[in-house]
Structures are given as structure tokens and as C-alpha cells.
Motif scaffolding. Structure first.
Motif, mmCIF file in Angstrom:
data_model
loop_
_atom_site.group_PDB
_atom_site.id
_atom_site.type_symbol
_atom_site.label_atom_id
_atom_site.label_comp_id
_atom_site.label_asym_id
_atom_site.label_seq_id
_atom_site.Cartn_x
_atom_site.Cartn_y
_atom_site.Cartn_z
ATOM 1 N N UNK A 48 -19.780 9.493 -6.247
ATOM 2 C CA UNK A 48 -18.568 8.806 -6.748
ATOM 3 C C UNK A 48 -17.839 8.132 -5.820
ATOM 4 N N UNK B 243 -6.252 8.771 -0.009
ATOM 5 C CA UNK B 243 -7.246 7.788 -0.441
ATOM 6 C C UNK B 243 -7.153 6.298 -0.134
ATOM 7 N N UNK B 244 -5.911 5.865 -0.081
ATOM 8 C CA UNK B 244 -5.732 4.516 0.124
ATOM 9 C C UNK B 244 -6.139 4.283 1.728
ATOM 10 N N UNK C 240 0.020 1.134 -9.371
ATOM 11 C CA UNK C 240 -1.237 1.399 -8.600
ATOM 12 C C UNK C 240 -2.112 1.921 -9.732
ATOM 13 N N UNK D 218 -14.348 1.372 5.228
ATOM 14 C CA UNK D 218 -14.861 0.006 5.302
ATOM 15 C C UNK D 218 -14.816 -0.317 6.815
ATOM 16 N N UNK E 113 -14.246 15.572 -0.445
ATOM 17 C CA UNK E 113 -15.431 15.567 -1.044
ATOM 18 C C UNK E 113 -16.106 14.364 -1.436
ATOM 19 N N UNK E 114 -15.390 13.460 -1.770
ATOM 20 C CA UNK E 114 -15.902 11.908 -2.242
ATOM 21 C C UNK E 114 -16.608 11.584 -1.101
ATOM 22 N N UNK E 115 -16.177 11.825 0.139
ATOM 23 C CA UNK E 115 -16.847 11.196 1.279
ATOM 24 C C UNK E 115 -18.107 12.031 1.823
ATOM 25 N N UNK F 188 -25.075 4.273 4.433
ATOM 26 C CA UNK F 188 -24.206 3.061 3.976
ATOM 27 C C UNK F 188 -23.078 3.363 4.481
ATOM 28 N N UNK G 286 -5.639 3.333 -9.651
ATOM 29 C CA UNK G 286 -6.918 4.001 -8.769
ATOM 30 C C UNK G 286 -7.980 4.154 -9.698
ATOM 31 N N UNK H 108 0.962 11.673 3.661
ATOM 32 C CA UNK H 108 1.968 12.597 2.980
ATOM 33 C C UNK H 108 1.538 13.188 1.502
ATOM 34 N N UNK I 223 -8.071 6.231 3.679
ATOM 35 C CA UNK I 223 -9.577 6.319 3.783
ATOM 36 C C UNK I 223 -10.443 5.312 3.252
ATOM 37 N N UNK I 224 -9.984 4.499 2.175
ATOM 38 C CA UNK I 224 -10.393 3.289 1.560
ATOM 39 C C UNK I 224 -10.600 2.361 2.658
ATOM 40 N N UNK I 225 -9.621 2.138 3.355
ATOM 41 C CA UNK I 225 -9.577 1.237 4.625
ATOM 42 C C UNK I 225 -10.393 1.857 5.687
ATOM 43 N N UNK J 183 -14.325 5.222 -5.013
ATOM 44 C CA UNK J 183 -13.065 4.517 -5.884
ATOM 45 C C UNK J 183 -12.612 3.307 -5.213
ATOM 46 N N UNK K 17 -2.718 10.588 -2.721
ATOM 47 C CA UNK K 17 -2.659 9.162 -3.136
ATOM 48 C C UNK K 17 -2.907 8.261 -1.779
ATOM 49 N N UNK K 18 -1.880 8.578 -0.817
ATOM 50 C CA UNK K 18 -1.969 7.866 0.504
ATOM 51 C C UNK K 18 -3.297 8.096 1.321
ATOM 52 N N UNK L 89 -8.845 0.572 -5.285
ATOM 53 C CA UNK L 89 -7.475 0.490 -5.816
ATOM 54 C C UNK L 89 -7.094 -0.753 -5.976
ATOM 55 N N UNK M 229 -14.292 15.321 -11.372
ATOM 56 C CA UNK M 229 -13.125 14.080 -11.207
ATOM 57 C C UNK M 229 -12.705 13.655 -12.867
ATOM 58 N N UNK N 21 -23.251 6.158 -5.102
ATOM 59 C CA UNK N 21 -23.617 7.329 -5.117
ATOM 60 C C UNK N 21 -22.542 8.507 -5.143
ATOM 61 N N UNK O 216 0.762 -1.257 0.137
ATOM 62 C CA UNK O 216 0.138 0.109 0.127
ATOM 63 C C UNK O 216 0.785 1.217 -0.006
ATOM 64 N N UNK P 123 -19.887 13.745 0.157
ATOM 65 C CA UNK P 123 -20.908 13.575 -0.965
ATOM 66 C C UNK P 123 -21.736 12.229 -0.505
ATOM 67 N N UNK P 124 -21.126 11.011 -0.215
ATOM 68 C CA UNK P 124 -21.620 9.998 0.087
ATOM 69 C C UNK P 124 -22.294 10.012 1.513
#
Lengths: 215, 640
Positions: free
Chosen positions: A44, B581-582, A59, B589, B521-523, B534, A61, B575, B584-586, A46, B578-579, A48, A78, A42, A1, B525-526
Motif C-alpha cells: 500500500x 503521513x504527511x 486534504x 522520497x 506498517x505501510x513503510x 525502492x 489523503x 502531533x 513520512x511522504x516527504x 499513499x 495525519x501529520x 496527498x 486500510x 507494493x 501541509x 511492508x514496502x
């Protein structure tokens, strides 16, 4: 990661009408799973995935968008950052195919001009329900000069292939860009403002992080 | 096959405890009853029920002369839960363990003389019975029994259905008789237990309903007995009227004077009984109302005691449904706000009432006459836009993220959800259907226990009464305004995090690698569009929604602020975009699966006593951003 492990991050945007299988293909590709039911996207979202592109870790994305018309103002923000766009339609839904021209126009207006596009006709496993023949998709793709695949998330047909194609094209595009930029940089400082800015950035980043991909 | 009845000896009415599966036959006409007494030692001295006898009856099936045929025609009895446990217990243990075993009654002999003797002996020993309750079991001879029938207790094999007059014709077989005796002995025990259970149940219900103690019921016998009807509703329900309550003129004209007098008497009795019941019912209702009021006052006092004791806290008044008028409503709403912030929040079974009360208030404040609206939006006639709407709605029915709407078992729920979404789209043509409404409607439908009309009411309240304008319409302008307003709020409340995220966004732009929209914004928004449904575990979501309905849209923004606040520390170490989003994906969830924090803590942090004038801040920022968005959208459309 950790970002340092990857040579680069390729941003891919998935576009297409609602319910053509955008979320599905992203899940299939990133998680190797297929479910019949997903949650409607809903706005957008994403995901990876780290892939090996001819031995180089990259990577991916992947940005998944809501298909409904009214989300478009929110999602176009986006488009600009996307390096590749996976445009999708559903072979069992004529309407989704007809709307492709609209999507392509939308991409042209909002995305960067050198964005890589790939066309995918999903649900090619549903033979009995097919409404759009393969050669129609093929023809359209040739018209716009973009690669085309018919895919099936359900049966995992061409999924990896299409993303790999996208990644390869992005890589080519970027190395070409890099090359032209360097040429401009070498050939003198009389380029236009944007190029000037770009080259300065290039200089800046290459000084700061010489090990990192600077494209 | 036989039927089991409990018969009230005093008035001859028939009581069947919880045996809905049983077909009630016109037994008086068709069945012969043999009487037998059972002593119930275990019953308290003074039974609360009137004396009851157990009547066991069996259809006389003339049309099936042969035994085998008759047997085939018998249906297996579905014993109700209470009965089956009783039977199961009886199978293992011969007698009730907790109660002293009742003396076994004399075994019956299948013989008319014996029946008479039995009847006589039961009469004579009635006085010596410790209980005034006498149970009478009647049964008809069982001409054939075999082993496998004996084993099956759910179908107690008292087959036959022969008129007692035919007894003499039955050939005697000692072995058979023994079996019959065993069978009967078992039955008597069973009924002893049944009776004692009924009495025990009665005793318990009496204890649990202390306030009914002084309510008296004048029975048909004229004696005042405990008003058992209200206690054992389950018995009362099965009372069978012997005679009709209505007579046609022709029928009455045919009757003789004494007959008519009898009918008049009977009807008078009925009338009196009904009148008495009504009076005691009303008395009971008044008592309950007063008691209810007392309890509500008690809760109000408790809520005030734990409140912050501001001046407005004195205005709260707890009640189950809002009191009349605007004052009544605001007093109720204030109390509910306190309830929603209690450690366990609004009880799950009360949530429907709460949401509906608020939705009803919204509708009435807009002078909407709901029955008319409901008829038109749920009508089967197709509107011109329906086709297009349905296409999009159907695509999303199975994509609500709620398992109740998935697969074949969810088909019915999907159909209801479709009607709800279409009805809302017809109601508010400007909004129509927006992706995300499927999730909101699914959750509301769950809380409304599947009632579609109520669900649409709550949706109307949520979208038009709670959320800011255009959250789902006009290219979601309201939502993009709120996303911008939230960024402003974040820079005010969490300046460090806001600056850090802005820098990350800027860096990725500067580095030329890519263009980034504002990172969070992504978050946002949802979260805003689905109102967290959800993004967080459902229990937390429901509690947030309670607050949202009661306190308004600022809850949404405050909750988002709390979430970012709790993530701030981890975000500050990130930093690159990219990081970000990585990670935040975790984290998103994790948030969905385990919740960010305990629901209570989240609710507690969303404190109502916000020092910052959040309301006015939001209002002014929203105005600003809305104006900006309108200008930019106009220039965009001009450009096209």
C-alpha cells in the motif's frame, strides 16, 4: 501541509485489479503528471493533495493499493479507515470489469457501511482497444447506485471531476452523519453503545478543539 | 585498399595487432610484396619481439580491369582504435615527438630496377641498423591519386593492385610521382611509429609481468628467446598457419617421401612447440596459484588484524571462491562477512561471484541438481499455469523502477526478466509470482549481468534460503508476521517512539475521525517486501543485500530499526496520524533520492555484535505471531 490549514482530511482508497491504472490516477491527480511506467505498488502507498472544495481547503489523503489478490489480507486493514473508495477497472480489459462485483463484495465486507463509492473506467482514450462499452459501466454503477465516470490518465479526462465528486459526496455524508448524531445526542442518552461512544467523543473533541471540524 | 600485416621474419608467421576488422586474405598467394627497410632508432637495443617487418599488401583484382571500377569496389578500411589514434597523430605531426625521429628511408621509385636497388640497399644497411628489428614495408604502386584521397588518411590511397610486372606499362607522370612519394613518405613514418609503439607496448607489458621474465620459449629457430607469446597475446592470436596441421590419408599417399619427411619434421616441431608451451603454461599456472594463495593469506591476515578478534574471527580464511567442504565454506563466508563490512564493501565486480557462491551452496545443500532444474524451468513447453502467471508477470515487467527495463531499449531486458520470473514461478509453485518479485529479480539480474539462470539461482537462495517462510506466498503471512514482530522489537528498542506512534494511532481511532492500522506498517511492508530496493539508493541497497545474503534475515529487521531510529527525533514532534503521513511522504522520497545516511554508516550501525539476542528474540516472536495469524485466518475462513 500543516493540518490546521485544512478543514478536514478525506481518506480515499483506490481499489481495482492490477494494472488498471490506480497508481497512475493518483499521480495524475496529485502531481499533475503522467508517466507510461510506474513502479508496481507494493502493499500500500499513499499520496496527498490539498484541494479547495467550494472554497474550503480539504486534504485528500489517497491510499493506493496493490492489485494482486494475495495482498488483499494486508490491504483490507486500510478499508475501515476509508471515507471514500474509488473503484477502478480498465476499459481495455474485460476481466478487470468482471471482477468489479468481487471488489464490491469485498468493500461491503471490510469497509465502513457508509463509505462513499465511485466507479471509474480508465484508459477511455484507447478507443481501438476498448473491450468494455461505456453503458456497461453505467449500468453496473446504476445497479449499485454509485456515480460513474470514464476517465483517462493519459489525456487527463475526468480525473479532477471524479475526485471532486468523491470529495463532495464525502462532505455531504459527513454533514448528514453529524446531523443525525447531534439529533441522537440531543434526543436523549438512550442510544446504543456505539452511538453513545461517538457522541461522547464528539463532546470531548468539541470541548478540546472547538475550531476544528468535528465530523 | 590495402592490408597491413606484421610479419615475424624468424618464422614467417603473420601478426596483426588488434585489427579484427581487417579481412585476412590468403596474401601469400595473391599479393606481391615489395620490400623496404625502415630503421627504428627508438627501439631498445634488444627487442623482445622477434624481428618484425611490416607488410603492406593490396588485393590484385583481376576482375576489375578499369581503375575506376576497381576503386569503387574497394571498401573503406575501418581502422582500429589504436591505428586511428596513430593516424590522427600522424596527420598533425609529421614525426613522433617523444622519440628521436627515425631517419627517413630512401624514397622509392616506381620502377622494378629501383625496387631491386632498394632491396639491396636495405640488405646492406641492415648491419648498421642499431636495432636488430627491421621493418620492411612493401607496397604496390599507386597509379592514381587525387587530392581528396590524400586528405583521407583512413583510406590511404594506395590503390592499384597491379602486379609489379606491370609497372613498366604505367605511364609516368611527374606530378603523380611526387604525390606518390609524399604519400609513401607519410606511410613510412607511420610504420616507423607503429613499430616503435609495438615495441614500447611490449616493453611495458614486460615490466608489468615481472614473473614471466624467467619463462623461456624455444622458438622454431631453436634459439631461446624471450617468451613473447604470453606477453603479446594480441599478436599471437593472429598467427596464420601456412600449412595445415591435419592431412588426409589420400593426400599423404600422393606425397613424395621427402615431402612427407618435411611434413613430419614440421609436425614434430609443432609438437615440441606445443609441448614446451604446455609445460611453461603449467609452470606459470603453479606459480600463479602459489602467488594467489600468498595474496589470499595476506588478506586473511589483514582482515584478522582489523577484526574484533573474537574466537570465531580466527576461523576466517579469505579466498575468491569458497574452499571445499563445510569448513572451507564457513571459513570463506566469515572472511566475506568481514569484507562486506569494510568501508567500501564488496567490490561491485565481485558481487556476482559472492552471491552466486552463496546461492550454489544453498542449492547443493538441498541436493538440487541445477542443470536438470534449469532445463525444466526454462523450457519452452508451456505448463498449465503459465498462461495465468504470464498475464500478471507481463503487467509488471516495465514497472520495476529500473530504467534498464523501460522503453524500447528495455525490451530485451524485459524479455529476460519475464523468463526469469516465469522460471522462478515454475520452480516454486507455492510462491508463483508475487508483485515485488519483479523489482527483486530486476536488481539481481543487473548484478548477474543479465544471466537468467544465475538470476533464478540467487532468487531461490534469497526467497527460500534467506528470507523467512511465506514472505511472498500464503497471503504474505510471513511478511505480516514480520511486521508484527518488528512492532514488538521497536517497542523494546525504541520504546519512546513506539509509544508515541501507538498513541497517534489510538487518538485518531478515539477521535472517531477514522480508523488507523499501525502507523509504520505501510513503510515496513514496502521495505521488507522489496528488501529496500525502492526505498534507498541502489548502492546502499546492494550493500545491505550483501549483508543479508551473508548474515541472514535479521539484517532486514535491523536495517528497518536503524531507519526508524534515525527518524525518531522528527517523529516524536508529530502531533497526529495525519501529520505523520504527511511528513513520512516527504522523508521517504528524501531517503530514496539522497539516502538516509552514508551507506558506510548504515552498515556500521548494523553491528554484528548485537548485545540483544536478536536471533532468538526474532525466532520466538515469529513463532508467537505465526500461531496467532494462523488462528485468525482460520476463524476468518470459517466465518465466510
Amino acid at each position: 501541509m500543516a493540518p490546521a490549514e485544512c478543514e478536514a482530511t478525506y481518506k480515499v482508497l483506490v481499489l481495482g485489479d492490477s494494472n488498471v491504472g490506480k497508481t497512475c490516477i493518483v499521480h495524475r491527480y496529485c502531481d499533475q503528471t503522467y508517466y507510461d511506467t510506474y513502479i508496481s505498488t507494493i502493499g500500500i502507498d499513499f499520496k496527498q493533495k490539498i484541494i479547495s472544495l467550494d472554497g474550503t481547503p480539504i486534504k485528500m489523503q489517497i491510499w493506493d493499493t496493490a492489485g494482486q489478490e494475495r495482498f488483499r489480507t494486508l490491504t483490507t486493514a486500510y478499508y475501515r479507515g476509508a471515507m471514500g473508495i474509488l473503484l477502478m477497472y480498465d476499459v481495455t480489459n474485460q476481466e478487470s470489469f468482471n471482477n468489479l462485483t468481487y471488489w464490491l463484495k469485498n468493500i461491503e465486507e471490510n469497509a465502513s457501511p457508509d463509505v462513499i463509492k465511485v466507479l471509474a473506467g480508465n484508459k477511455c482514450d484507447a478507443v481501438s482497444q476498448r473491450m468494455v462499452e461505456q453503458d456497461m459501466g453505467q449500468k453496473l454503477a446504476e445497479n449499485y447506485d454509485i456515480p460513474f465516470y470514464e476517465v483517462s490518465c493519459k489525456q487527463n479526462i475526468n480525473i479532477d471531476k471524479i475526485f471532486l465528486t468523491l470529495a463532495r459526496h464525502i462532505r455531504e455524508q459527513r454533514s448528514y452523519q453529524q446531523l443525525t448524531e447531534r439529533e441522537h445526542y440531543d434526543s436523549g442518552q438512550n442510544g446504543n453503545i456505539t452511538l453513545d461512544l461517538k457522541s461522547r467523543i464528539l463532546e470531548h473533541t468539541s470541548l478540546k478543539e472547538p475550531w476544528k471540524c468535528t465530523c | 585498399m590495402f592490408y597491413v600485416f606484421l610479419m615475424n621474419i624468424e618464422n614467417g608467421s603473420v601478426l596483426i595487432p588488434d585489427l579484427e576488422q581487417y579481412e585476412v586474405p590468403p596474401w601469400k598467394r595473391h599479393y606481391m610484396v615489395q620490400k623496404r627497410r625502415c630503421k627504428i632508432n627508438a627501439v631498445p637495443q634488444r627487442p623482445l619481439l622477434p624481428p618484425i617487418k611490416i607488410v603492406l599488401v593490396q588485393p590484385r583484382e583481376k576482375e576489375c580491369p578499369k581503375k575506376t571500377e576497381r576503386r569503387q569496389s574497394l571498401k573503406k578500411i575501418e581502422i582500429s582504435p589504436d591505428f586511428s589514434t596513430l593516424l590522427a597523430r600522424n596527420r598533425d605531426r609529421p614525426l613522433v615527438s617523444s622519440l628521436p625521429p627515425p631517419p627517413l628511408p630512401e624514397l622509392p621509385v616506381v620502377d622494378e630496377d629501383a625496387i631491386l636497388r632498394d632491396a639491396l640497399s636495405s640488405e646492406s644497411s641492415l648491419n648498421s641498423c642499431t636495432s636488430s628489428a627491421s621493418s620492411v614495408i612493401s607496397e604496390v604502386a599507386a597509379p592514381s591519386l587525387n587530392d581528396d584521397e590524400q586528405n583521407s588518411l583512413t583510406e590511404i590511397p594506395l590503390s592499384g593492385g597491379i602486379n609489379p610486372r606491370d609497372y613498366r606499362q604505367i605511364t609516368r607522370d611527374p606530378k603523380k610521382e611526387e604525390k606518390q612519394r609524399d604519400e609513401k613518405e607519410r606511410l613510412f613514418r607511420l610504420f616507423d611509429q607503429l613499430l616503435s609503439e609495438i615495441y614500447t607496448a611490449e616493453e611495458m607489458s614486460r615490466v608489468s609481468r615481472r614473473r614471466s621474465d624467467n619463462l623461456l620459449y624455444t622458438g622454431r629457430s631453436g634459439n631461446k628467446v624471450e617468451r613473447y607469446h604470453s606477453h603479446c597475446g594480441f599478436l599471437e592470436r593472429y598467427r596464420v598457419e601456412e600449412e595445415p596441421l591435419r592431412y588426409s590419408v589420400e593426400l599423404l599417399q600422393k606425397k613424395s617421401v621427402p615431402e612427407i619427411e618435411r611434413i613430419v619434421n614440421r609436425l614434430n616441431l609443432h609438437l615440441k612447440e606445443a609441448g614446451d608451451n604446455l609445460v611453461s603454461g603449467l609452470e606459470e599456472r603453479d606459480k600463479l596459484v602459489i602467488e594467489n594463495q600468498g595474496l589470499c593469506d595476506l588478506i586473511t591476515a589483514s582482515l584478522q588484524a582489523i577484526s574484533a578478534k573474537r574466537s570465531e574471527d580466527t576461523e576466517m580464511r579469505f579466498s575468491v571462491s569458497p574452499g571445499g567442504g563445510d569448513t572451507g565454506f564457513s571459513e570463506w563466508a566469515k572472511a566475506m562477512k568481514m569484507v562486506a563490512r569494510l568501508p567500501d564493501g564488496v567490490p561491485a565486480h565481485f558481487r556476482k561471484t559472492l552471491w552466486l557462491s552463496l546461492a550454489d551452496k544453498h542449492l547443493s545443500s538441498k541436493n538440487i541438481s541445477w542443470p536438470q532444474v534449469e532445463r525444466s524451468i526454462f523450457s519452452d513447453r508451456l505448463n498449465p499455469d503459465d498462461q495465468e502467471l504470464s498475464v500478471q508477470i507481463v503487467k509488471d515487467l516495465h514497472r520495476t523502477g529500473c530504467s534498464l527495463f523501460c522503453g524500447t531499449s528495455g525490451q530485451h531486458n524485459q524479455a529476460v526478466l519475464k523468463r526469469v520470473l516465469l522460471a522462478y514461478a515454475r520452480w516454486n509453485k507455492n510462491v508463483g509470482y508475487c508483485q515485488g518479485l519483479n523489482m527483486l529479480a530486476a536488481l539481481i539480474l543487473q548484478v548477474m549481468q543479465g544471466f537468467q539462470g544465475e538470476t533464478v539461482k540467487v532468487m531461490i537462495y534469497l526467497i527460500e534460503g534467506v528470507l523467512p517462510e511465506s514472505y511472498f506466498a500464503d497471503n504474505l503471512r510471513g511478511l505480516s508476521v514480520d511486521m508484527a514482530v518488528f512492532r514488538d522489537l521497536l517497542s523494546l528498542k525504541l520504546p519512546e517512539l513506539s509509544r508515541h506512534l501507538d498513541n497517534l494511532q489510538q487518538e485518531s481511532k478515539d477521535s472517531g475521525t477514522s480508523y488507523e492500522p499501525p502507523l509504520m506498517d505501510v513503510f515496513t511492508m514496502q521495505w521488507f517486501l522489496t528488501i529496500f530496493c525502492n526505498c534507498l539508493p541502489q548502492q546502499t541497497v546492494l550493500r545491505l543485500w550483501d549483508l543479508l545474503f551473508l548474515e541472514g534475515d535479521s539484517v532486514l529487521i535491523k536495517a528497518a530499526l536503524v531507519i526508524w531510529q534515525s527518524l525518531a527525533e522528527r517523529m516524536l514532534s508529530v502531533r497526529s496520524a495525519d501529520e505523520f503521513y504527511s511528513i513520512m511522504a516527504v522523508l521517504t522520497r528524501e531517503m530514496m533520492e539522497f539516502g538516509l545516511m552514508e551507506a558506510n554508516n548504515l552498515i556500521k550501525i548494523l553491528s554484528p555484535t548485537e548485545p540483544l539476542q536478536l536471533g532468538s528474540f526474532l525466532a520466538s516472536k515469529r513463532r508467537e505471531w505465526k500461531a496467532l495469524k494462523i488462528i485468525s485466518s482460520r476463524s476468518r475462513s470459517k466465518g465466510e
